[in-house]
Design a protein around this motif. Structure first.
Motif, PDB file in Angstrom:
ATOM      1  N   ALA A  69       0.865  -1.177   0.000  1.00 14.87           N
ATOM      2  CA  ALA A  69       0.000   0.000   0.000  1.00 14.87           C
ATOM      3  C   ALA A  69       0.900   1.224   0.000  1.00 14.87           C
ATOM      4  CB  ALA A  69      -0.908   0.008   1.220  1.00 14.87           C
ATOM      5  N   VAL A  70       0.612   2.199  -0.858  1.00 13.95           N
ATOM      6  CA  VAL A  70       1.460   3.382  -0.981  1.00 13.95           C
ATOM      7  C   VAL A  70       0.595   4.640  -0.955  1.00 13.95           C
ATOM      8  CG1 VAL A  70       3.344   2.261  -2.224  1.00 13.95           C
ATOM      9  CG2 VAL A  70       1.382   3.140  -3.504  1.00 13.95           C
ATOM     10  N   PHE A  71       1.207   5.750  -0.534  1.00 16.78           N
ATOM     11  CA  PHE A  71       0.500   7.029  -0.569  1.00 16.78           C
ATOM     12  C   PHE A  71       1.495   8.158  -0.714  1.00 16.78           C
ATOM     13  CE2 PHE A  71       1.755   7.178   3.880  1.00 16.78           C
ATOM     14  CZ  PHE A  71       1.940   8.540   4.121  1.00 16.78           C
ATOM     15  N   MET A  72       1.005   9.332  -1.138  1.00 13.31           N
ATOM     16  CA  MET A  72       1.824  10.539  -1.221  1.00 13.31           C
ATOM     17  C   MET A  72       0.952  11.762  -1.003  1.00 13.31           C
ATOM     18  SD  MET A  72       4.469  11.834  -4.203  1.00 13.31           S
ATOM     19  CE  MET A  72       5.682  10.601  -3.757  1.00 13.31           C
ATOM     20  N   LEU A  73       1.429  12.687  -0.185  1.00 18.63           N
ATOM     21  CA  LEU A  73       0.806  13.993   0.016  1.00 18.63           C
ATOM     22  C   LEU A  73       1.891  15.037  -0.210  1.00 18.63           C
ATOM     23  CD1 LEU A  73      -1.152  13.274   3.340  1.00 18.63           C
ATOM     24  CD2 LEU A  73      -2.125  13.422   1.035  1.00 18.63           C
ATOM     25  N   GLU A  74       1.714  15.917  -1.201  1.00 22.39           N
ATOM     26  CA  GLU A  74       2.764  16.872  -1.551  1.00 22.39           C
ATOM     27  C   GLU A  74       2.176  18.263  -1.745  1.00 22.39           C
ATOM     28  OE1 GLU A  74       6.247  15.806  -4.151  1.00 22.39           O
ATOM     29  OE2 GLU A  74       5.201  17.188  -5.514  1.00 22.39           O
ATOM     30  N   SER A  75       2.766  19.229  -1.074  1.00 22.81           N
ATOM     31  CA  SER A  75       2.311  20.619  -1.142  1.00 22.81           C
ATOM     32  C   SER A  75       3.350  21.485  -1.832  1.00 22.81           C
ATOM     33  CB  SER A  75       2.052  21.151   0.273  1.00 22.81           C
ATOM     34  OG  SER A  75       1.617  22.490   0.223  1.00 22.81           O
ATOM     35  N   GLY A  76       2.904  22.354  -2.727  1.00 27.15           N
ATOM     36  CA  GLY A  76       3.790  23.332  -3.327  1.00 27.15           C
ATOM     37  C   GLY A  76       3.852  24.572  -2.469  1.00 27.15           C
ATOM     38  N   ILE A  77       5.052  25.141  -2.322  1.00 30.28           N
ATOM     39  CA  ILE A  77       5.235  26.339  -1.516  1.00 30.28           C
ATOM     40  C   ILE A  77       6.057  27.364  -2.289  1.00 30.28           C
ATOM     41  CG2 ILE A  77       5.090  25.159   0.718  1.00 30.28           C
ATOM     42  CD1 ILE A  77       8.161  25.165   0.790  1.00 30.28           C
ATOM     43  N   SER A  78       6.006  28.599  -1.846  1.00 29.67           N
ATOM     44  CA  SER A  78       6.837  29.661  -2.391  1.00 29.67           C
ATOM     45  C   SER A  78       7.835  30.089  -1.326  1.00 29.67           C
ATOM     46  CB  SER A  78       5.974  30.861  -2.807  1.00 29.67           C
ATOM     47  OG  SER A  78       6.789  31.989  -3.091  1.00 29.67           O
ATOM     48  N   ALA A  80       9.557  32.627  -1.636  1.00 29.04           N
ATOM     49  CA  ALA A  80       9.555  34.094  -1.665  1.00 29.04           C
ATOM     50  C   ALA A  80       8.714  34.680  -0.545  1.00 29.04           C
ATOM     51  CB  ALA A  80       9.057  34.596  -3.017  1.00 29.04           C
ATOM     52  N   ASN A  81       7.560  34.030  -0.244  1.00 34.68           N
ATOM     53  CA  ASN A  81       6.675  34.595   0.772  1.00 34.68           C
ATOM     54  C   ASN A  81       6.044  33.550   1.688  1.00 34.68           C
ATOM     55  OD1 ASN A  81       4.685  33.404  -0.871  1.00 34.68           O
ATOM     56  ND2 ASN A  81       4.295  35.328  -1.954  1.00 34.68           N
ATOM     57  N   GLY A  82       6.372  32.276   1.495  1.00 32.96           N
ATOM     58  CA  GLY A  82       5.853  31.231   2.362  1.00 32.96           C
ATOM     59  C   GLY A  82       4.446  30.772   2.044  1.00 32.96           C
ATOM     60  N   GLN A  83       3.820  31.309   1.000  1.00 29.64           N
ATOM     61  CA  GLN A  83       2.468  30.913   0.643  1.00 29.64           C
ATOM     62  C   GLN A  83       2.484  29.662  -0.232  1.00 29.64           C
ATOM     63  OE1 GLN A  83       0.815  34.375  -1.270  1.00 29.64           O
ATOM     64  NE2 GLN A  83       0.280  35.364   0.662  1.00 29.64           N
ATOM     65  N   PHE A  84       1.286  29.160  -0.564  1.00 27.27           N
ATOM     66  CA  PHE A  84       1.201  28.060  -1.514  1.00 27.27           C
ATOM     67  C   PHE A  84       1.732  28.528  -2.867  1.00 27.27           C
ATOM     68  CE2 PHE A  84      -2.693  26.813   1.097  1.00 27.27           C
ATOM     69  CZ  PHE A  84      -1.971  25.938   1.875  1.00 27.27           C
ATOM     70  N   GLY A  85       2.373  27.628  -3.592  1.00 28.89           N
ATOM     71  CA  GLY A  85       2.880  27.944  -4.919  1.00 28.89           C
ATOM     72  C   GLY A  85       3.214  26.675  -5.665  1.00 28.89           C
ATOM     73  N   ASN A  86       3.477  26.782  -6.968  1.00 32.99           N
ATOM     74  CA  ASN A  86       3.928  25.652  -7.769  1.00 32.99           C
ATOM     75  C   ASN A  86       2.981  24.455  -7.660  1.00 32.99           C
ATOM     76  OD1 ASN A  86       6.514  27.072  -8.292  1.00 32.99           O
ATOM     77  ND2 ASN A  86       6.844  26.682  -6.120  1.00 32.99           N
ATOM     78  N   SER A  87       1.673  24.730  -7.704  1.00 28.97           N
ATOM     79  CA  SER A  87       0.662  23.696  -7.509  1.00 28.97           C
ATOM     80  C   SER A  87      -0.657  24.199  -8.069  1.00 28.97           C
ATOM     81  CB  SER A  87       0.516  23.371  -6.026  1.00 28.97           C
ATOM     82  OG  SER A  87      -0.034  24.485  -5.331  1.00 28.97           O
TER      83      SER A  87
END
Length: 345
Positions: A69-78, A80-87
């Motif tokens: 069983a496999v899983f992945m959770l991946e968040s994009g960040i910036s 430059a300002n710590g906000q969400f990005g690249n997603s």
């Protein structure tokens, strides 16, 4: 009793990982997104000059009999300002899936990359850099549609005699319209020694539940790609590919590309690529993007890099140089450069 005993011996693991990438970007021209006119040159700090900054968790549990069983959770960040990005703009807007992996292949369900995008990645000479690569042409045409596919199920076969197939179906759906936001993709890959051949298709509709993501991920388009790469024993890799982005009510762009990557030493990589884009609906719309980069590996995890690029747009073509801060450019010639540092953990 037997089930309890099996669970006690099951091996599982969870890994925290990520990429932090920051750079300085210069471009001789900048497009004013409100007017479409030249706003002059820019010199700016840019998040993710070469690779998207992100963090995530991946895990696996041995279920026995060669199945996991496999899983992945991946968040994009910036950075430059710590906000969400690249997603797609959500918390885990790059990848969020769960699945099963075995000798019969891999089955995954959730937010994930399409076979079409992964096929393009296979044969891009610049490794889908955020500056001057096939990724810039991709996002310029369809934003993150096909990169981050919500509500999707994928199956990837094992490699048999060098051949591997992959398929994806993404459920869209809206009240009274099952086809809204529906997306599907498939790819076929052949690998023998240093040779890789790859082909893929993509077909997606507008709308559906994924249309609510902050970054557009249901642009209606048809995609096709064919590509090849060959890695020589002296660490030289040459690549060439064709990609079609047939966007509804807009461009019908064909992108022809080629280039190379060469490890001068195990610590120094030099690469270059050329990308010619032409609108099949109107021949006056075309562009050429040329770029090169150098990566110096301070360690397995930390890299210093420099990149330079040139783009020339004709007609209504607006090909840019960088995913962040220069995705669209004005008509005529623009030059740019990026220097930065990337750390992986």
């Amino acid at each position: 009793m037997g089930m309890t005993g099996s669970a006690a011996y099951a091996q599982s693991s969870v890994t925290l990982y990520g990429i932090v990438d920051g750079s300085l970007l210069y471009t001789s021209h900048t497009m004013n997104m409100q007017t479409g006119q030249n706003a002059g040159h820019q010199f700016s700090f840019t998040d993710s000059g070469m690779t998207g900054s992100s963090f995530g968790m991946r895990g696996a549990e041995d279920l026995g009999g060669g199945m996991r069983a496999v899983f992945m959770l991946e968040s994009g960040i910036s950075v430059a300002n710590g906000q969400f990005g690249n997603s797609n703009g959500n918390l885990f807007g790059r990848q969020a899936w769960v699945g099963l992996d075995s000798s019969y292949g891999s089955l995954k369900a959730g937010l994930q990359y399409s076979p079409f995008f992964l096929s393009l990645y296979d044969t891009d000479p610049r490794g889908m850099s955020y500056f001057g690569s096939a990724l810039v042409s991709y996002v310029n045409n369809v934003y993150v549609t096909g990169l981050f596919n919500s509500n999707s199920i994928t199956y990837t076969s094992p490699e048999i005699w060098g051949v591997q197939a992959s398929g994806m179906f993404a459920f869209g759906g809206a009240a009274g319209d099952f086809q809204a936001g529906r997306q599907y993709s498939a790819s076929l890959r052949y690998h023998l020694g240093g040779l890789t051949l790859s082909g893929a298709l993509y077909d997606g509709n507008a709308g559906g539940t994924a249309a609510t993501t902050p970054v557009p991920s249901t642009v209606e388009f048809v995609g096709r790609t064919l590509g090849a790469s060959y890695r020589f024993e002296n660490s030289l890799t040459i690549s060439a590919s064709y990609a079609l982005y047939k966007v509804a009510h807009s461009f019908d762009n064909s992108v022809y590309s080629g280039g190379l990557s060469y490890f001068v030493t195990p610590y120094l990589d030099v690469n270059a690529g050329v990308y010619y884009t032409r609108d099949g609906n109107e021949g006056a719309n075309h562009s050429i993007l040329a770029s090169s980069g150098v990566q110096f590996f301070l360690s397995k995890r930390t890299t210093l890099y420099g990149q330079v690029g040139y783009v020339n747009n004709h007609g209504r073509m607006d090909t840019g140089l960088s995913i962040n801060n220069a995705l669209f450019e004005v008509s005529g010639s623009t030059v740019g450069a990026s220097i930065g540092i990337r750390h992986m953990f």
